[in-house]
Design a protein around this motif. Structure first.
Motif, PDB file in Angstrom:
ATOM      1  N   GLU A 200       0.837  -1.197   0.000  1.00 44.65           N
ATOM      2  CA  GLU A 200       0.000   0.000   0.000  1.00 44.65           C
ATOM      3  C   GLU A 200       0.872   1.246   0.000  1.00 44.65           C
ATOM      4  O   GLU A 200       1.943   1.281   0.623  1.00 44.65           O
ATOM      5  N   VAL A 395      -3.115  -2.573  -2.816  1.00 46.79           N
ATOM      6  CA  VAL A 395      -4.180  -1.616  -2.528  1.00 46.79           C
ATOM      7  C   VAL A 395      -4.149  -0.475  -3.551  1.00 46.79           C
ATOM      8  O   VAL A 395      -3.104   0.172  -3.725  1.00 46.79           O
ATOM      9  N   GLU A 397      -4.442   3.179  -5.251  1.00 43.81           N
ATOM     10  CA  GLU A 397      -4.210   4.522  -4.736  1.00 43.81           C
ATOM     11  C   GLU A 397      -5.535   5.118  -4.240  1.00 43.81           C
ATOM     12  O   GLU A 397      -6.570   4.998  -4.893  1.00 43.81           O
ATOM     13  N   GLY A 398      -5.484   5.746  -3.078  1.00 41.13           N
ATOM     14  CA  GLY A 398      -6.665   6.374  -2.512  1.00 41.13           C
ATOM     15  C   GLY A 398      -7.487   5.475  -1.615  1.00 41.13           C
ATOM     16  O   GLY A 398      -8.414   5.948  -0.954  1.00 41.13           O
ATOM     17  N   GLU A 399      -7.153   4.175  -1.584  1.00 39.36           N
ATOM     18  CA  GLU A 399      -7.858   3.255  -0.702  1.00 39.36           C
ATOM     19  C   GLU A 399      -6.934   2.817   0.438  1.00 39.36           C
ATOM     20  O   GLU A 399      -5.727   3.058   0.406  1.00 39.36           O
ATOM     21  N   HIS A 400      -7.512   2.159   1.450  1.00 38.55           N
ATOM     22  CA  HIS A 400      -6.735   1.753   2.622  1.00 38.55           C
ATOM     23  C   HIS A 400      -7.161   0.368   3.078  1.00 38.55           C
ATOM     24  O   HIS A 400      -8.355   0.055   3.102  1.00 38.55           O
TER      25      HIS A 400
END
Length: 456
Positions: A200, A395, A397-400
């Motif tokens: 991530e 993951v 980009e922009g998610e977690h």
């Protein structure tokens, strides 16, 4: 015997009070974490010259299996050859430089889709579509010999594929030094990613991640739930060139004044961090029961060797499963050993399982961003590994990805720290004696990037 096992060098290592700090500079310049100029110096002097983990050997088990390893704007291909060896090549066709691979896959040969030049798994140029080279057939054959894929050094250790972008690099064994003998008895090459395996992007410099996992000083502030089971005051250290290892005995003095029941409960809570410990707890309880006195009462807590009972139970449990733990000391069975393989490999490990965290610069070159790769490693018998292997979650980009509590706490804290480090009015950060590994680590950073100017 215990004193013949490599791990005794860590068991007998110095504590903080025994370390000579006179050779360390306990201030770290903050521009190492945000400066574009420093990041560029790291790229050229460190990342493009050093051994680093590109992946796991078991990601490419069969001849023809390959995956791409990317660093900044650089790209290499790691492939298993027909002879079983893993080789690495620059991901660029020798004709016009086209990148011919992306991601991972399987191939009997590599064919560049631009003009159909093809290469063997050993990197040799096999064929050129509609060749129109001037000269004789012999000259063309000679040209083919010179125009194979550019190979880079690739070696394996502990089940990991290491590459070095420097084609003149010294052998991996020379770089790792005594870390090879100290880590080998864990048989990490027999472990697999299990439970979680996540890569991530994160908003901090890659060294913020490495710093966070080299000290236990932050446990009381960030992870208060771990205080009872981790006694940092008893931590021992060993420095191996640029690498280092520390060990914090489970419950050494934090639990000394607790009741027997409280200490036993703390041991039973260990599987929350290391699930495989649960398998040894029934045997631990049996051994504990054998300590009961003739009147049916348990002895005072100080007279019950809980650590030894746990270690015996864990050794018996792993031996029953088939893991060879004969090369591990008793402390390596129960205690967390915290390994740093410079520059970006952190592994918390004890017998049979561990947590691996690696940090990589962001492909954009932004020093305020990076990637981390987090995975649990666990040993299983060979016939159970395929079914239990956890695939990589990359993951977007922009998610977690929601981690377990301690890692989630670190994920938040590291990004908070980066926001503070970017304040140019603060020229340096100050280390305490409990952060001696950071002082050692940043001395190594300085020796690679600054030619030795800096921390030591």
């Amino acid at each position: 015997m215990q004193d013949e096992k490599p791990g005794r060098l860590v068991d007998e290592g110095p504590r903080i009070g025994d370390i000579d700090f006179s050779g360390y500079r306990m201030r770290v310049p903050t521009d190492r974490y945000w400066s574009l100029d420093y990041a560029e110096r790291e790229r050229e002097a460190l990342w493009l010259r050093i051994w680093q983990v590109a992946g796991r050997c078991d990601e490419i088990p069969e001849a023809g299996d390959w995956f791409e390893y990317r660093l900044f704007d650089q790209s290499w291909i790691l492939v298993r050859g027909r002879d079983g060896a893993i080789r690495g090549f620059v991901n660029a066709c020798r004709h016009r430089g086209n990148a011919f691979c992306q991601g991972k896959g399987h191939a009997s040969r590599f064919t560049c889709p631009y003009h159909n030049w093809s290469y063997g798994l050993d990197g040799k140029l096999l064929a050129v579509a509609r060749p129109d080279f001037e000269g004789t057939l012999e000259e063309f054959v000679g040209a083919k010999e010179e125009l194979g894929l550019l190979e880079i050094p690739v070696e394996s250790f502990a089940g990991f594929v290491f590459i070095n972008p420097d084609r003149n690099a010294a052998p991996l064994s020379e770089f790792l030094g005594e870390a090879v003998d100290l880590m080998a008895p864990y048989r990490i090459e027999e472990m697999i990613p299990y439970g979680f395996n996540v890569r991530e992007a994160i908003d901090c410099n890659w060294k913020v991640i490495m710093d966070a996992f080299q000290e236990g000083y932050h446990i009381q502030g960030v992870h208060p739930e771990l205080v009872a089971a981790m006694d940092e005051s008893q931590e021992r250290y060993r420095f191996c060139g640029d690498h280092s290892v520390a060990t914090a005995p489970f419950g050494a003095s934090n639990l000394a004044d607790s009741s027997l029941e409280e200490q036993v409960a703390a041991i039973h809570s260990l599987p929350a961090t290391f699930p495989a410990v649960a398998d040894s707890l029934p045997r631990f309880d049996e051994l504990l029961e054998q300590c009961r006195q003739a009147d049916g009462q348990m002895p005072p807590a100080r007279d019950v060797p809980l650590r030894s009972l746990l270690q015996r139970a864990m050794r018996e449990s792993w031996e029953t499963k088939g893991l060879d733990v004969s090369g591990l000391t008793d402390n390596q069975l129960s205690d967390n050993h915290f390994w740093i393989l410079f520059p970006n490999f952190f592994l918390t490990i004890h017998a049979g399982e561990g947590t691996l965290i690696m940090a990589f610069p962001h492909e954009s070159g932004d020093p305020n961003r990076c990637y981390w790769h987090v995975q649990n490693l666990q040993w299983f018998p060979p016939e159970e590994r395929a079914a239990n292997r956890t695939p990589l979650t990359d993951v977007p980009e922009g998610e977690h990805f929601p981690y377990f509590l301690a890692l989630e706490q670190d994920y938040v804290q590291m990004q908070n720290q980066q926001r503070g480090l970017r304040n140019k009015a603060q020229p340096f950060l100050t280390l305490t004696r409990q952060e001696v590994r950071l002082a050692h680590y940043h001395a190594s950073v300085a020796s690679w990037v600054e030619g030795g100017e800096g921390m030591r």
